[in-house]
Scaffold this active site. Structure first.
Site, mmCIF file in Angstrom:
data_model
loop_
_atom_site.group_PDB
_atom_site.id
_atom_site.type_symbol
_atom_site.label_atom_id
_atom_site.label_comp_id
_atom_site.label_asym_id
_atom_site.label_seq_id
_atom_site.Cartn_x
_atom_site.Cartn_y
_atom_site.Cartn_z
ATOM 1 N N GLU A 18 0.820 -1.217 0.000
ATOM 2 C CA GLU A 18 0.000 0.000 0.000
ATOM 3 C C GLU A 18 0.856 1.269 0.000
ATOM 4 O O GLU A 18 0.406 2.339 0.415
ATOM 5 C CB GLU A 18 -0.946 -0.014 1.208
ATOM 6 N N SER A 141 -6.645 -2.368 2.159
ATOM 7 C CA SER A 141 -7.072 -1.769 0.887
ATOM 8 C C SER A 141 -7.708 -2.781 -0.059
ATOM 9 O O SER A 141 -7.612 -2.655 -1.278
ATOM 10 C CB SER A 141 -5.900 -1.060 0.187
ATOM 11 N N TYR A 207 -9.424 3.736 -4.878
ATOM 12 C CA TYR A 207 -8.429 4.724 -5.264
ATOM 13 C C TYR A 207 -8.413 4.890 -6.784
ATOM 14 O O TYR A 207 -7.494 4.423 -7.459
ATOM 15 C CB TYR A 207 -7.043 4.304 -4.754
ATOM 16 N N ARG A 250 -11.074 3.275 11.750
ATOM 17 C CA ARG A 250 -12.257 3.248 10.886
ATOM 18 C C ARG A 250 -12.754 1.816 10.807
ATOM 19 O O ARG A 250 -11.990 0.903 10.479
ATOM 20 C CB ARG A 250 -11.910 3.771 9.489
ATOM 21 N N ASP A 252 -15.130 -1.076 9.267
ATOM 22 C CA ASP A 252 -15.889 -1.463 8.075
ATOM 23 C C ASP A 252 -17.007 -2.412 8.479
ATOM 24 O O ASP A 252 -16.780 -3.394 9.204
ATOM 25 C CB ASP A 252 -14.973 -2.126 7.054
ATOM 26 N N GLU A 265 -13.896 -5.461 9.869
ATOM 27 C CA GLU A 265 -12.532 -5.223 10.334
ATOM 28 C C GLU A 265 -12.387 -3.789 10.813
ATOM 29 O O GLU A 265 -13.259 -2.941 10.581
ATOM 30 C CB GLU A 265 -11.526 -5.493 9.232
ATOM 31 N N ASN A 267 -9.631 -0.597 10.615
ATOM 32 C CA ASN A 267 -8.434 -0.018 10.001
ATOM 33 C C ASN A 267 -7.815 0.950 11.002
ATOM 34 O O ASN A 267 -8.414 1.986 11.311
ATOM 35 C CB ASN A 267 -8.804 0.733 8.726
ATOM 36 N N GLY A 271 -7.018 5.582 5.480
ATOM 37 C CA GLY A 271 -6.510 6.496 4.468
ATOM 38 C C GLY A 271 -6.786 7.954 4.794
ATOM 39 O O GLY A 271 -7.809 8.300 5.387
#
Length: 307
Positions: A18, A141, A207, A250, A252, A265, A267, A271
């Protein structure tokens, strides 16, 4: 707190898959910190051996994925005696490993999809009914993620999974809305509904500036009734607490059609690019990007015992 004239290191790049995303995140963070008057030192981390000036107030970790998010860089910074942003060594390790974090979710009663760990030497049989999601336990990602609906797709997904290790995580497929929820300290940010124009939320749709092919719509706050919103936000906060994640993250979440949330999960280094989700939600909550970084640094210094 004020960051004016404080020296702050921004760690970027990293040796993992990443790296490109990390460089973009670091670019945005550097610009925000400089707008606050901080003296920013950019540190491109190419390997696990790197140097950070000793006189920095803090190292802002913007390295996503391997080494940045798995506890590796956190342990290195602690050895150097440099305070850093975000989750600590152990909580980073837990959150990065989807198998370990799922066990913690289950122990804490956090709703999460049923799953199975498959060895990739052919010794294990899939026990879950199709469709399923195949994903590497320790990548971010959406790298290596496959939604599998047929036996042929399963065989191809398991073959691809060998790139990432000897085992892979297989989860039941939750048919519903893809959501994400930012948490900063005890503040739960507005829910974001992620709506890819086509396919699922893979790296191309996350992205589009990398591939030029993807496109995703983001709805913040998500168009959910108050009861469902509260349930999603509580599940996200419970997930953070189940792993003991410090400072921010964050979460998900998949929202099944009957309104039941399932945490996928956490993070721990989400990002921070121009298209990233945590800054979007923070802005809706009244926190512009520079102020978001101030808050993360303030909470991180407190977590490192430097307040």
């Amino acid at each position: 707190m004020t960051l004016r004239n404080h020296k702050i290191a921004v760690l970027k790049g990293g040796p993992g898959s990443e790296r490109a995303v990390s460089l973009k995140s670091a670019e945005s963070v550097t610009e925000a910190l400089r707008s606050l008057g901080a003296d920013v030192v950019e540190v491109d981390v190419l390997t696990t051996e790197f140097h950070v000036p000793k006189d920095v107030l803090i190292a802002v970790n913007m390295i996503h994925g391997t080494f940045g998010e798995d506890g590796g860089i956190q342990a290195a910074l602690e050895k150097l005696g440099v305070p850093y942003t975000g989750a600590g060594v152990e909580t980073s390790r837990l959150a990065f490993d989807k198998v370990l974090s799922k066990r913690k979710f289950l122990e804490a009663g956090v709703p999460t999809p049923r799953s199975q760990v498959l060895r990739l030497d052919g010794a294990d049989e899939l026990e879950l009914a199709l469709p399923v999601v195949v994903k590497p336990p320790c990548e971010g990602s959406s790298v290596g993620v496959h939604i599998v609906r047929t036996k042929d797709e399963l065989a191809a997904a398991l073959e691809d999974a060998k790139k990432y290790g000897d085992e892979t995580l297989v989860e039941e497929y939750i048919d519903g809305l893809e959501l994400t929820v930012g948490v900063i300290g005890d503040q739960v940010l507005p829910v974001i509904h992620i709506e890819p124009v086509s396919g699922f939320y893979d790296i191309n749709n996350k992205y589009p500036w990398m591939s030029g092919t993807g496109k995703t719509l983001y709805h913040c706050p998500a168009d959910l009734d108050a009861r469902v919103t509260a349930r999603v936000q509580q599940a996200s906060l419970d997930a953070m607490r189940a792993l003991g994640v410090e400072v921010y993250g964050r979460v998900d979440v998949m929202l099944r059609k009957d309104g039941e949330p399932f945490v996928l999960e956490i993070n721990t280094i989400p990002g921070m690019t121009v298209s990233s989700l945590l800054p979007k939600a923070a802005r809706v909550a009244g926190l512009e990007f520079p102020q978001l970084m101030e808050r993360i640094i303030e909470l991180s210094l407190r977590a490192r015992g430097k307040d």
